[in-house]
Write an enzyme that holds these catalytic residues in place. Structure first.
Site, PDB file in Angstrom:
ATOM      1  N   THR A 187       0.847  -1.185   0.000  1.00 12.80           N
ATOM      2  CA  THR A 187       0.000   0.000   0.000  1.00 12.80           C
ATOM      3  C   THR A 187       0.886   1.239   0.000  1.00 12.80           C
ATOM      4  O   THR A 187       1.981   1.222   0.536  1.00 12.80           O
ATOM      5  CB  THR A 187      -0.868  -0.019   1.273  1.00 12.80           C
ATOM      6  OG1 THR A 187      -1.795  -1.088   1.178  1.00 12.80           O
ATOM      7  CG2 THR A 187      -1.616   1.284   1.467  1.00 12.80           C
ATOM      8  N   ARG A 215     -14.269  -7.021  -0.751  1.00  9.98           N
ATOM      9  CA  ARG A 215     -13.595  -6.718   0.517  1.00  9.98           C
ATOM     10  C   ARG A 215     -13.117  -5.275   0.513  1.00  9.98           C
ATOM     11  O   ARG A 215     -12.541  -4.789  -0.449  1.00  9.98           O
ATOM     12  CB  ARG A 215     -12.421  -7.671   0.722  1.00  9.98           C
ATOM     13  CG  ARG A 215     -11.632  -7.448   2.026  1.00  9.98           C
ATOM     14  CD  ARG A 215     -10.398  -6.622   1.813  1.00  9.98           C
ATOM     15  NE  ARG A 215      -9.572  -6.500   3.037  1.00  9.98           N
ATOM     16  CZ  ARG A 215      -8.496  -5.750   3.144  1.00  9.98           C
ATOM     17  NH1 ARG A 215      -8.083  -5.042   2.105  1.00  9.98           N
ATOM     18  NH2 ARG A 215      -7.815  -5.701   4.279  1.00  9.98           N
TER      19      ARG A 215
END
Length: 316
Positions: A187, A215
């Site tokens: 990320t 999700r």
């Protein structure tokens, strides 16, 4: 008082012996993005512009798990998400479930500035992107051979792969990361403060390898993966479910506000006390130009710079 910037490319069990072919491109990207951010701050750009600019660059780099490098769901598709927040106003925007938007972080900013809402997801977010005329491409643009292979490895091992962290249990099988780090992506996020004390934070991700379709992780959740107010700007990375449970980013601000802790004290407390070992990393800045990069994992791809000349680019 002075400007400061920090950015990250993911935290977790990054091998100490990460091969040069995996290490150097990521470090080079962090250095380049740090320079872009520093130059923008020196040119007088507001922190909100700076964090968006830096995260766009990180999204465009396939070595990190956001934008072009986004990992794949269990169906072999991409579902990207991002969040941006302004510290002065607490204005924020978030998106999830993107499949065609080149720069999710810019769409998140448009949600903040062009709608009465904070969070748009899936079909609604994609429709908004088309309405706003942001750059989109066929979803195949994001599906790289490397990420197809990562998905195959994850599915073969019955695992859901976290950014640089130990895989989650799925049924009874657990498999440790390959030592070369080939299956590991991170990320991305950026926080910045200008010389006037204005703060902003931005985070973007592709989520988890082999995640269930639909999700949603911590990145677009205000107060979990991303948060900014008048006291600090925070971008977190790691195991999303742990970050959400711990309201990691907001807790840093809360400790500063209610207990009077400094930025570094608050970040250290949250990372070491509020999150399980091996699950969290974060970068944060304060209005006085203080910067911290904390993690309870083996490492975190990170970089920072301050107006007084301090600069750092590191992994472990």
């Amino acid at each position: 008082m002075g400007w400061a910037i920090a950015l990250h490319g993911g935290a977790g069990d990054i091998p100490l012996a990460l091969p040069p072919g995996r290490r150097e491109p990521r470090l080079a990207c962090l250095r380049r993005c740090l320079k872009i951010g520093v130059d923008a701050l020196k040119a007088g750009r507001i922190p909100l512009d700076v964090v968006e600019l830096v995260v766009r660059e990180l999204e465009n780099n396939p070595h990190f798990n956001a934008g072009r490098g986004s990992v794949l769901t269990s169906n072999g598709t991409v579902e990207m998400e991002a969040c941006i927040m302004d510290g002065n106003t607490k204005d924020c925007g978030a998106v999830s479930g993107l499949t065609t938007v080149v720069n999710a972080i810019s769409l998140a900013r448009l949600v903040m500035e062009k709608t009465p809402h904070i969070y748009l997801a899936f079909d609604g977010a994609e429709a908004f992107a088309r309405e706003q005329g942001v750059e989109t491409v066929d979803s195949s643009h994001f599906i790289t051979p490397e990420n197809i292979e990562r998905l195959k490895q994850a599915q073969k091992a019955n695992r859901v792969q976290i950014d640089y962290t130990q895989p989650m249990k799925k049924e009874v099988k657990i498999e440790i990361h390959a030592a070369n780090g080939d299956s590991q992506l991170g990320t991305v996020g950026c926080v910045a403060v200008d010389s006037k004390g204005n703060l902003a934070a931005a985070t973007s991700t592709g989520g988890l390898v082999n995640k269930m379709v639909g999700r949603i992780g911590d990145t677009p959740v205000i107060g979990a993966g991303t948060y900014a107010n008048s006291l600090c700007a925070v971008s977190a990375t790691g195991k999303g479910e742990a970050i959400i449970r711990g309201t990691i980013s907001r807790d840093v601000a809360a400790l500063m506000e209610y207990k009077g802790l400094s930025l570094k004290e608050a970040a250290a407390y949250v990372v070491e006390k509020n999150a399980p070992k091996g699950t969290v990393g974060l970068v944060a800045v304060s209005p006085t130009g203080e910067v911290t990069m904390s993690f309870n994992t083996t490492g975190m791809f990170r970089a920072c710079a301050t107006e007084d000349g301090y600069s750092e680019v590191a992994i472990h």
